[in-house]
Scaffold this motif. Sequence first.
Motif, PDB file in Angstrom:
ATOM      1  N   ASN A   1      -4.917  -2.207   0.236  1.00 22.97           N
ATOM      2  CA  ASN A   1      -3.483  -2.926   0.180  1.00 22.97           C
ATOM      3  C   ASN A   1      -3.568  -3.826  -0.783  1.00 22.97           C
ATOM      4  O   ASN A   1      -2.712  -4.631  -0.896  1.00 22.97           O
ATOM      5  CB  ASN A   1      -3.108  -3.104   1.546  1.00 22.97           C
ATOM      6  CG  ASN A   1      -3.987  -4.149   2.205  1.00 22.97           C
ATOM      7  OD1 ASN A   1      -4.816  -4.991   1.518  1.00 22.97           O
ATOM      8  ND2 ASN A   1      -3.994  -3.863   3.589  1.00 22.97           N
TER       9      ASN A   1
ATOM     10  N   GLU B   1       0.749  -1.299   0.052  1.00 19.72           N
ATOM     11  CA  GLU B   1       0.149   0.104  -0.167  1.00 19.72           C
ATOM     12  C   GLU B   1       0.913   1.297   0.145  1.00 19.72           C
ATOM     13  O   GLU B   1       0.410   2.223  -0.540  1.00 19.72           O
ATOM     14  CB  GLU B   1      -0.939   0.089   1.320  1.00 19.72           C
ATOM     15  CG  GLU B   1      -2.028   1.013   1.080  1.00 19.72           C
ATOM     16  CD  GLU B   1      -3.088   0.730   2.343  1.00 19.72           C
ATOM     17  OE1 GLU B   1      -4.073   1.110   2.210  1.00 19.72           O
ATOM     18  OE2 GLU B   1      -2.742   0.190   3.481  1.00 19.72           O
TER      19      GLU B   1
ATOM     20  N   TYR C   1      -4.021   9.110   2.152  1.00 20.36           N
ATOM     21  CA  TYR C   1      -4.520   8.475   0.775  1.00 20.36           C
ATOM     22  C   TYR C   1      -5.172   9.694   0.227  1.00 20.36           C
ATOM     23  O   TYR C   1      -5.904  10.669   0.761  1.00 20.36           O
ATOM     24  CB  TYR C   1      -5.803   7.494   1.234  1.00 20.36           C
ATOM     25  CG  TYR C   1      -5.299   6.570   2.280  1.00 20.36           C
ATOM     26  CD1 TYR C   1      -4.754   5.426   1.700  1.00 20.36           C
ATOM     27  CD2 TYR C   1      -5.526   6.863   3.488  1.00 20.36           C
ATOM     28  CE1 TYR C   1      -4.676   4.197   2.796  1.00 20.36           C
ATOM     29  CE2 TYR C   1      -5.006   5.635   4.543  1.00 20.36           C
ATOM     30  CZ  TYR C   1      -4.722   4.468   3.863  1.00 20.36           C
ATOM     31  OH  TYR C   1      -4.325   3.555   4.749  1.00 20.36           O
TER      32      TYR C   1
ATOM     33  N   ARG D   1      -2.849  -0.179  -8.107  1.00 21.04           N
ATOM     34  CA  ARG D   1      -3.508   0.002  -6.790  1.00 21.04           C
ATOM     35  C   ARG D   1      -4.335  -1.307  -6.116  1.00 21.04           C
ATOM     36  O   ARG D   1      -4.905  -1.971  -6.982  1.00 21.04           O
ATOM     37  CB  ARG D   1      -4.555   1.303  -6.733  1.00 21.04           C
ATOM     38  CG  ARG D   1      -3.920   2.550  -7.416  1.00 21.04           C
ATOM     39  CD  ARG D   1      -4.917   3.791  -7.022  1.00 21.04           C
ATOM     40  NE  ARG D   1      -6.165   3.433  -6.961  1.00 21.04           N
ATOM     41  CZ  ARG D   1      -7.129   4.211  -7.801  1.00 21.04           C
ATOM     42  NH1 ARG D   1      -6.442   4.901  -8.892  1.00 21.04           N
ATOM     43  NH2 ARG D   1      -8.470   3.865  -7.967  1.00 21.04           N
TER      44      ARG D   1
END
Length: 476
Positions: A326, A216, A450, A259
């Motif tokens: 993650n 992540e 984030y 991602r």
Amino acid sequence: MDSLKFGTSGLRGLVRDLTGWPSFGYTLAFLRHVRAGDTGGAEQMVFFGRDLRASSPEILRACIAAAHHAGFRAVDCGAVPTPALALAAMHHRCPAVMITGSHIPDDRNGLKFYSRAGEITKDDEAGIAAQFAAIAAATPRPDAAAGGQAAASDAMAAFAERYTGFFVPDALAGLSVGVFQHSSVARDLLVDLVTALGGTAAPLARSDSFVPVDTEAHRPEDVKQICDWAAAGDFDAIVSTDGDGDRPLVADAQGTILRGDVLGLLTTRALGLRTIVTPVTSSSAIESSGIAEKVVRTKVGSPFVIAGMAEAAGEGAEGIVGFEANGGLLLGSAVTRDGRSLPALPTRDSVLPILATLAMVRSRGTGLKGLVAELNAGHAAAHRLQEVPQGQSAAFLRRLCEDRAFRDDFFAPAGTVASLDALDGVRVILSDGPVVHFRASGNAPELRCYVEAGSEAKAAELLAWGLAAAEAKVRG
């Protein structure tokens, strides 16, 4: 033992605080908690697994001693991925303990517990903590030196068969896949599975010392290495996992790392699933992609995702999958395709999203980059500030949430705050659309950031600003 605490997935802390009696004590507490919930007739057997960090064998010995002290028969599955251990334990309806610190540095480690029903809940964590407090206060305190042998079990073979039995033998035929092995406990398994399904696997960068790969928040050296491999080799993809093999890493032929939420969306599409349960840290592409009929948002951590999947199932939802930012994917419903069945496995797994996505690349004849482009998933980025004590993170987040003047002033360089979500940390949407989300890690002294923005450059710029601005507040 000050560093030991339950986080987003199990007990974690510094090795110096976990080795010896604390490992023994927490395992004994867990098994007493398990026994307290037994209704009779349950087999008193417990499965153990470990990752490849230096402290794991010593911690395992203390855990096995605790099993014998509790009257359980210990079964040592060896160095295996966490989902492989979970699969073996669930098959026998026995509890399990995985010795792993996942992606955190080698000076830290942890214990991940599974009850007879699967991964423990937050209520179970409270029960274990209460049992531990009683054990620690007992006079005399139970002795961690008591030894005992453990039977062996080949959990890895059954885990591999789960996937070779579901995917057709030529599912990856013609694909060339680089396998970044480092110190992942799944490093040989990935090579074997790619090969068994018809692909060509190239092992890369195997390490004898532990490498803290975080799927992540990628280390710059890992990003560069993956880009270099992509530039020098003829790979359709480069894959890896974190240390205990429950979180995947997938990069396309150009070396761009996907991602975790994008990988989850691709897996959902590949398997034809319809209900997604995912934490608030996954991007808004989960909804905007239109892949799922139903989306449930949760706090960060597999226990919350599992609870969300159970709630969705109770409401009649079908085709349930959970995944995190993650990349860890939890299969909440069985999947049947072409007469082949894949049973549910509601714990984080790295192998299914890797294989399902690669199989779709092969079947569609489209490169991974093209499949990602079809999602129109926007641009998101994440990273973290390390060595930030929990107290400092908590104070910063509390002030962001509760002090509007402070919040408006803090975000002013990035934009005007349009809305705020405090389900897990502080997530704000700015008036012109970008998202910034701060939260404290549940596994390590880290503050994570984030972001989402309209372009890759803007996301990178916003992430750099967010980290710098937060650092000035928590370290200033």
